[in-house]
Design a protein around this motif. Structure first.
Motif, short mmCIF file in Angstrom:
data_model
loop_
_atom_site.label_atom_id
_atom_site.label_comp_id
_atom_site.label_asym_id
_atom_site.label_seq_id
_atom_site.Cartn_x
_atom_site.Cartn_y
_atom_site.Cartn_z
N GLN A 82 14.23 89.64 0.41
CA GLN A 82 14.30 88.49 -0.48
C GLN A 82 13.29 88.70 -1.60
O GLN A 82 12.10 88.91 -1.36
N ILE A 83 13.79 88.64 -2.84
CA ILE A 83 12.93 88.77 -4.02
C ILE A 83 12.84 87.41 -4.69
O ILE A 83 13.87 86.81 -5.03
N TYR A 84 11.65 86.91 -4.90
CA TYR A 84 11.51 85.58 -5.46
C TYR A 84 11.93 85.53 -6.94
O TYR A 84 12.72 84.68 -7.34
N ASP A 85 11.41 86.43 -7.73
CA ASP A 85 11.75 86.45 -9.16
C ASP A 85 12.75 87.59 -9.40
O ASP A 85 12.41 88.63 -9.94
N TYR A 86 13.98 87.37 -8.97
CA TYR A 86 14.98 88.44 -9.00
C TYR A 86 15.80 88.49 -10.28
O TYR A 86 16.42 89.51 -10.58
N LYS A 87 15.83 87.43 -11.05
CA LYS A 87 16.75 87.33 -12.19
C LYS A 87 16.55 88.43 -13.22
O LYS A 87 17.50 88.91 -13.85
N ASN A 88 15.31 88.85 -13.42
CA ASN A 88 15.03 89.91 -14.40
C ASN A 88 14.88 91.28 -13.74
O ASN A 88 14.41 92.22 -14.36
N GLY A 89 15.29 91.35 -12.49
CA GLY A 89 15.17 92.61 -11.77
C GLY A 89 13.81 92.77 -11.12
O GLY A 89 12.89 91.98 -11.37
N TYR A 138 20.08 89.71 -13.00
CA TYR A 138 20.53 89.83 -11.62
C TYR A 138 20.92 88.46 -11.07
O TYR A 138 20.36 87.44 -11.47
N ALA A 139 21.89 88.47 -10.16
CA ALA A 139 22.32 87.24 -9.51
C ALA A 139 22.44 87.50 -8.01
O ALA A 139 22.70 88.62 -7.58
N ILE A 140 22.27 86.46 -7.22
CA ILE A 140 22.41 86.60 -5.78
C ILE A 140 23.89 86.78 -5.43
O ILE A 140 24.77 86.18 -6.05
N LYS A 141 24.18 87.64 -4.47
CA LYS A 141 25.57 87.93 -4.10
C LYS A 141 26.22 86.77 -3.35
O LYS A 141 27.39 86.50 -3.51
N ASN A 142 25.45 86.11 -2.53
CA ASN A 142 25.99 85.09 -1.64
C ASN A 142 26.47 83.87 -2.41
O ASN A 142 25.78 83.38 -3.30
N LYS A 143 27.65 83.38 -2.07
CA LYS A 143 28.17 82.15 -2.67
C LYS A 143 27.56 80.94 -1.95
O LYS A 143 27.50 80.90 -0.73
#
Length: 343
Positions: free
Chosen positions: A231-238, A259-264
């Motif tokens: 789990q990456i907290y600040d994932y949007k910018n990679g 980046y976006a989370i895969k899970n719906k």
């Protein structure tokens, strides 16, 4: 006949079931699916699984862990036996699975073995997750004697350089030594438990060592290797931690480079019906994604029992809000948990 370790572990878990626990599970499943289909909160039964936090203290400095980063706004402390026993006494008739972990390193709690023994005495399947730095010979023996059913050892690299890139301040040799101590005492005491798992958190710096961790586990006598996505907290910018192997990443890269989370985010969650997390000081929170306990649904104390919290208006309102719009709940936005009871 010598049983496969995984099969033996499953049999051990099933041996903890009773008619009352089975009926409770049926109530939970029925009420969950009824709520999911009608979009109206309906809940029956007590949790079949609970995670309880032995401590918020940790000896490592892992970069995506609030405990490691010392980023909590909530107080640091150790779970007291009196609070734990009160909680178990109110749940033991229905509880099948107890995880001694939320944040922190469980072995730091000076009463850790006492807690495990109490749960084991009450025929509850017990599990914990550790960085294995405290598994010296004495503690390894006590772990086996405590009756712990499952031991998850975090090992995120098979070389010191790779291991410490995520497990900051950690020493791989201590992890290996601790594992050897557990396996040794398990054999000497002729114990079938705990079921020992190597948990490998797949990140970019260690993804090239996936095959190596399976080899190491086999050499040491570990029962299973579990590859876990990070789990990456600040994932949007990679992030430098997001693996390049897509199947081990919780996130997908978009055309704009974000980046976006895969899970719906389906508007339901099995966890809210069958489990919860209890912090070291008795706060009840929805799940393990609420690491700083910002969504406190109640508190177990001198006046309130667990059932009072579990069946409270605040818990009901949270479940209703989730059924209405999971995407509006902050801890759900970075969640990869499925919504099915199985699979």
């Amino acid at each position: 006949m010598k049983l496969n370790p995984t099969l033996r572990d499953n049999i051990n878990y099933l041996s903890k079931l009773t008619p009352a626990k089975f009926i409770n599970v049926c109530k939970l499943i029925f009420s969950y699916y009824l709520s999911k289909w009608t979009k109206k909160n309906y809940h029956k039964g007590l949790p079949l699984a609970v995670a309880i936090e032995p401590t918020t203290s940790c000896n490592l400095r892992c970069p995506e862990c609030p405990s490691g980063l010392r980023a909590f706004t909530r107080p640091t402390g150790n779970l007291k036996p009196a609070l734990f026993e009160k909680t178990i006494d109110s749940l033991k008739k229905y509880l099948t699975y107890l995880t001694f972990y939320f944040q922190g390193e469980p072995y730091i709690n000076p009463n850790f073995f006492t807690l495990i023994k109490y749960a084991s005495k009450n025929k509850i399947y017990t599990s914990t997750s550790t960085n294995a730095h405290f598994l010296d010979d004495e503690r390894a023996k006590k772990t086996i004697e405590s009756g712990l059913d499952r031991l998850i050892i975090s090992i995120d690299g098979t070389s010191q350089e790779t291991y410490q890139s995520y497990r900051v301040s950690g020493t791989l040799d201590k992890v290996i030594e601790g594992t050897k101590n557990i396996i040794k005492w398990k054999k000497q005491l002729k114990s079938r438990t705990p079921y020992v798992i190597f948990q490998f958190l797949v990140v970019k710096p260690n993804e090239h060592q996936i095959a190596d961790v399976f080899k190491l586990a086999k050499e040491l006598g570990v029962d299973k290797v579990k590859l876990k996505t990070a789990q990456i907290y600040d994932y949007k910018n990679g992030s430098e931690l997001i693996p390049t192997i897509d199947k081990y990443s919780r996130y997908r890269k978009l055309k704009d480079g974000k980046y976006a989370i895969k899970n719906k985010l389906t508007h339901s969650c099995w966890k809210m019906w069958h489990s919860c997390v209890i912090t070291w000081d008795g706060k009840v929170v929805p799940c393990c994604f609420d690491k700083d306990a910002t969504h406190q649904l109640g508190e177990i104390n001198e006046k309130l029992q667990f059932r009072d919290v579990w069946e409270s208006v605040s818990y009901s309102n949270f479940r209703s809000a989730l059924l209405k719009s999971r995407s509006k709940i902050d801890i759900c936005k970075n969640c990869t948990e499925g919504t099915k009871v199985w699979g």
